[in-house]
Write a protein that holds these residues in place. Sequence first.
Motif, PDB file in Angstrom:
ATOM      1  N   LEU A 148       0.036  12.114  -1.776  1.00 42.90           N
ATOM      2  CA  LEU A 148      -0.306  11.009  -2.662  1.00 42.90           C
ATOM      3  C   LEU A 148      -1.596  11.348  -3.387  1.00 42.90           C
ATOM      4  CD1 LEU A 148       0.189   8.064  -3.627  1.00 42.90           C
ATOM      5  CD2 LEU A 148      -1.331   7.362  -1.766  1.00 42.90           C
ATOM      6  N   LEU A 149      -1.576  11.250  -4.696  1.00 41.91           N
ATOM      7  CA  LEU A 149      -2.771  11.546  -5.491  1.00 41.91           C
ATOM      8  C   LEU A 149      -3.581  10.280  -5.744  1.00 41.91           C
ATOM      9  CD1 LEU A 149      -1.219  13.986  -8.127  1.00 41.91           C
ATOM     10  CD2 LEU A 149      -2.431  14.557  -6.003  1.00 41.91           C
ATOM     11  N   ILE A 150      -2.910   9.257  -6.226  1.00 46.35           N
ATOM     12  CA  ILE A 150      -3.592   8.022  -6.594  1.00 46.35           C
ATOM     13  C   ILE A 150      -2.569   6.911  -6.643  1.00 46.35           C
ATOM     14  CG2 ILE A 150      -3.291   8.483  -9.069  1.00 46.35           C
ATOM     15  CD1 ILE A 150      -6.004   7.103  -9.550  1.00 46.35           C
ATOM     16  N   TYR A 151      -2.999   5.666  -6.409  1.00 45.04           N
ATOM     17  CA  TYR A 151      -2.098   4.565  -6.679  1.00 45.04           C
ATOM     18  C   TYR A 151      -2.833   3.369  -7.265  1.00 45.04           C
ATOM     19  CZ  TYR A 151      -2.924   1.934  -2.246  1.00 45.04           C
ATOM     20  OH  TYR A 151      -3.449   1.209  -1.208  1.00 45.04           O
ATOM     21  N   PHE A 152      -2.069   2.592  -8.013  1.00 44.10           N
ATOM     22  CA  PHE A 152      -2.547   1.431  -8.746  1.00 44.10           C
ATOM     23  C   PHE A 152      -1.821   0.182  -8.239  1.00 44.10           C
ATOM     24  CE2 PHE A 152      -4.666   3.592 -12.318  1.00 44.10           C
ATOM     25  CZ  PHE A 152      -4.098   4.856 -12.263  1.00 44.10           C
ATOM     26  N   ASN A 153      -2.558  -0.901  -8.167  1.00 44.45           N
ATOM     27  CA  ASN A 153      -1.967  -2.223  -7.998  1.00 44.45           C
ATOM     28  C   ASN A 153      -2.381  -3.076  -9.192  1.00 44.45           C
ATOM     29  OD1 ASN A 153      -2.366  -2.054  -4.479  1.00 44.45           O
ATOM     30  ND2 ASN A 153      -0.442  -2.251  -5.555  1.00 44.45           N
ATOM     31  N   ASN A 154      -1.409  -3.685  -9.853  1.00 43.21           N
ATOM     32  CA  ASN A 154      -1.708  -4.513 -11.026  1.00 43.21           C
ATOM     33  C   ASN A 154      -2.627  -3.773 -12.005  1.00 43.21           C
ATOM     34  OD1 ASN A 154      -0.183  -6.778 -10.063  1.00 43.21           O
ATOM     35  ND2 ASN A 154      -1.866  -7.197  -8.640  1.00 43.21           N
ATOM     36  N   ASN A 155      -2.323  -2.511 -12.235  1.00 47.17           N
ATOM     37  CA  ASN A 155      -2.997  -1.647 -13.199  1.00 47.17           C
ATOM     38  C   ASN A 155      -4.382  -1.188 -12.756  1.00 47.17           C
ATOM     39  OD1 ASN A 155      -0.765  -2.579 -14.641  1.00 47.17           O
ATOM     40  ND2 ASN A 155      -1.967  -3.945 -15.928  1.00 47.17           N
ATOM     41  N   VAL A 156      -4.819  -1.579 -11.596  1.00 46.15           N
ATOM     42  CA  VAL A 156      -6.159  -1.214 -11.110  1.00 46.15           C
ATOM     43  C   VAL A 156      -6.026  -0.082 -10.090  1.00 46.15           C
ATOM     44  CG1 VAL A 156      -8.184  -2.020  -9.868  1.00 46.15           C
ATOM     45  CG2 VAL A 156      -7.012  -3.560 -11.462  1.00 46.15           C
ATOM     46  N   PRO A 157      -6.797   1.005 -10.254  1.00 39.84           N
ATOM     47  CA  PRO A 157      -6.724   2.074  -9.242  1.00 39.84           C
ATOM     48  C   PRO A 157      -7.269   1.593  -7.906  1.00 39.84           C
ATOM     49  CG  PRO A 157      -8.476   2.501 -10.837  1.00 39.84           C
ATOM     50  CD  PRO A 157      -7.749   1.301 -11.327  1.00 39.84           C
ATOM     51  N   ILE A 158      -6.499   1.786  -6.863  1.00 40.15           N
ATOM     52  CA  ILE A 158      -6.869   1.302  -5.537  1.00 40.15           C
ATOM     53  C   ILE A 158      -7.394   2.433  -4.656  1.00 40.15           C
ATOM     54  CG2 ILE A 158      -6.020   0.205  -3.428  1.00 40.15           C
ATOM     55  CD1 ILE A 158      -6.193  -1.652  -5.878  1.00 40.15           C
ATOM     56  N   ASP A 159      -6.719   3.562  -4.719  1.00 36.36           N
ATOM     57  CA  ASP A 159      -7.084   4.672  -3.837  1.00 36.36           C
ATOM     58  C   ASP A 159      -6.842   5.969  -4.588  1.00 36.36           C
ATOM     59  OD1 ASP A 159      -6.110   5.641  -0.412  1.00 36.36           O
ATOM     60  OD2 ASP A 159      -7.383   6.621  -1.894  1.00 36.36           O
ATOM     61  N   ASP A 160      -7.911   6.662  -4.925  1.00 32.65           N
ATOM     62  CA  ASP A 160      -7.775   7.949  -5.618  1.00 32.65           C
ATOM     63  C   ASP A 160      -8.280   9.084  -4.728  1.00 32.65           C
ATOM     64  OD1 ASP A 160     -10.687   7.866  -7.835  1.00 32.65           O
ATOM     65  OD2 ASP A 160     -10.479   7.589  -5.674  1.00 32.65           O
ATOM     66  N   SER A 161      -8.323   8.864  -3.450  1.00 29.50           N
ATOM     67  CA  SER A 161      -8.872   9.866  -2.536  1.00 29.50           C
ATOM     68  C   SER A 161      -8.040  11.145  -2.492  1.00 29.50           C
ATOM     69  CB  SER A 161      -9.005   9.282  -1.121  1.00 29.50           C
ATOM     70  OG  SER A 161      -7.749   8.874  -0.637  1.00 29.50           O
ATOM     71  N   GLY A 193       0.814  -1.209   0.000  1.00 33.15           N
ATOM     72  CA  GLY A 193       0.000   0.000   0.000  1.00 33.15           C
ATOM     73  C   GLY A 193       0.843   1.253   0.000  1.00 33.15           C
ATOM     74  N   LYS A 194       0.180   2.331   0.321  1.00 30.00           N
ATOM     75  CA  LYS A 194       0.801   3.641   0.182  1.00 30.00           C
ATOM     76  C   LYS A 194       1.723   3.954   1.343  1.00 30.00           C
ATOM     77  CE  LYS A 194      -3.399   5.717   2.058  1.00 30.00           C
ATOM     78  NZ  LYS A 194      -4.562   6.586   1.727  1.00 30.00           N
ATOM     79  N   LEU A 195       2.605   4.914   1.118  1.00 23.98           N
ATOM     80  CA  LEU A 195       3.467   5.443   2.161  1.00 23.98           C
ATOM     81  C   LEU A 195       2.865   6.736   2.691  1.00 23.98           C
ATOM     82  CD1 LEU A 195       7.101   5.079   0.729  1.00 23.98           C
ATOM     83  CD2 LEU A 195       5.844   3.504   2.196  1.00 23.98           C
ATOM     84  N   GLN A 196       2.990   6.931   3.984  1.00 22.50           N
ATOM     85  CA  GLN A 196       2.667   8.213   4.592  1.00 22.50           C
ATOM     86  C   GLN A 196       3.987   8.906   4.879  1.00 22.50           C
ATOM     87  OE1 GLN A 196      -0.380   9.347   5.365  1.00 22.50           O
ATOM     88  NE2 GLN A 196      -1.722   7.579   5.483  1.00 22.50           N
ATOM     89  N   PHE A 197       4.146  10.135   4.393  1.00 18.23           N
ATOM     90  CA  PHE A 197       5.403  10.861   4.551  1.00 18.23           C
ATOM     91  C   PHE A 197       5.282  11.920   5.638  1.00 18.23           C
ATOM     92  CE2 PHE A 197       8.333   9.615   1.205  1.00 18.23           C
ATOM     93  CZ  PHE A 197       7.504   8.886   0.349  1.00 18.23           C
ATOM     94  N   GLY A 198       6.394  12.162   6.330  1.00 17.19           N
ATOM     95  CA  GLY A 198       6.476  13.301   7.231  1.00 17.19           C
ATOM     96  C   GLY A 198       6.759  14.569   6.449  1.00 17.19           C
ATOM     97  N   ALA A 199       6.844  15.675   7.160  1.00 17.70           N
ATOM     98  CA  ALA A 199       7.038  16.982   6.521  1.00 17.70           C
ATOM     99  C   ALA A 199       8.480  17.213   6.102  1.00 17.70           C
ATOM    100  CB  ALA A 199       6.593  18.101   7.464  1.00 17.70           C
ATOM    101  N   GLY A 200       9.393  16.410   6.619  1.00 22.55           N
ATOM    102  CA  GLY A 200      10.786  16.517   6.218  1.00 22.55           C
ATOM    103  C   GLY A 200      11.630  17.362   7.149  1.00 22.55           C
ATOM    104  N   THR A 201      12.936  17.104   7.121  1.00 24.18           N
ATOM    105  CA  THR A 201      13.932  17.890   7.861  1.00 24.18           C
ATOM    106  C   THR A 201      15.005  18.330   6.883  1.00 24.18           C
ATOM    107  OG1 THR A 201      13.592  16.717   9.955  1.00 24.18           O
ATOM    108  CG2 THR A 201      15.695  17.855   9.665  1.00 24.18           C
ATOM    109  N   GLN A 202      15.262  19.620   6.815  1.00 21.01           N
ATOM    110  CA  GLN A 202      16.300  20.146   5.944  1.00 21.01           C
ATOM    111  C   GLN A 202      17.635  20.104   6.686  1.00 21.01           C
ATOM    112  OE1 GLN A 202      15.840  21.565   2.604  1.00 21.01           O
ATOM    113  NE2 GLN A 202      18.042  21.250   2.642  1.00 21.01           N
ATOM    114  N   VAL A 203      18.589  19.420   6.113  1.00 27.02           N
ATOM    115  CA  VAL A 203      19.929  19.322   6.708  1.00 27.02           C
ATOM    116  C   VAL A 203      20.913  20.103   5.850  1.00 27.02           C
ATOM    117  CG1 VAL A 203      21.828  17.744   7.242  1.00 27.02           C
ATOM    118  CG2 VAL A 203      19.468  17.098   7.780  1.00 27.02           C
ATOM    119  N   VAL A 204      21.687  20.945   6.507  1.00 26.33           N
ATOM    120  CA  VAL A 204      22.762  21.665   5.825  1.00 26.33           C
ATOM    121  C   VAL A 204      24.069  21.283   6.496  1.00 26.33           C
ATOM    122  CG1 VAL A 204      23.735  23.912   5.255  1.00 26.33           C
ATOM    123  CG2 VAL A 204      21.250  23.570   5.194  1.00 26.33           C
TER     124      VAL A 204
END
Lengths: 120, 115
Positions: free
Chosen positions: B45-58, A106-117
Amino acid sequence: AQKITQTQPGMFVQEKEAVTLDCTYDTSDQSYGLFWYKQPSSGEMIFLIYQGSYDEQNATEGRYSLNFQKARKSANLVISASQLGDSAMYFCAMREGQIPPTDSWGKLQFGAGTQVVVTP
Amino acid sequence: DAGVIQSPRHEVTEMGQEVTLRCKPISGHNSLFWYRQTMMRGLELLIYFNNNVPIDDSGMPEDRFSAKMPNASFSTLKIQPSEPRDSAVYFCASTPPGLARGTQYFGPGTRLTVL
């Protein structure tokens, strides 16, 4: 609800020193993965390191190590011996479990990030 | 092996025009993700596909945005009509199946400017 928190918007570090970037997460899943990505000024997103929730050892990849404290829900990135090329934005991300009954992720949830210099 | 390929790398267009962004995932990867990055909102995240099928377009902002994945090696993100607030960097990422942790590998991004 926000699931990944990076509390340090920016930090300076001297070359050759170590730096720790903080990341805390929130999930009720038992199986999840934690990732760190680097985004230099050129813009690309570069995968650095992964830690699985069931991994007993902290992950290491070269100069990168992940300080994983499961009970505290933290996954801090440690960069040892900083180099000028380490100057970038760093993102922590979390992926929850696989999508049953497939073997797809499934999808990743990202944080807002940290800028390192990194300074000479 | 080639990484994720996105085209174009830069796009400048005028408000009201149709914009099509293209992505070729890494061969063998079966999940594909479209993200948008702005200073104000970070990485979304805008949208993602698994095996060419849209799974989550929220995450798709509104009806002006649409995405397709006609086969395992190609995806498009279309904005019609475009607006200045759509200006952003759009990333495509892909993930292999199975025991590969779900690591997402990102393309170089398309920087879109809508005037």
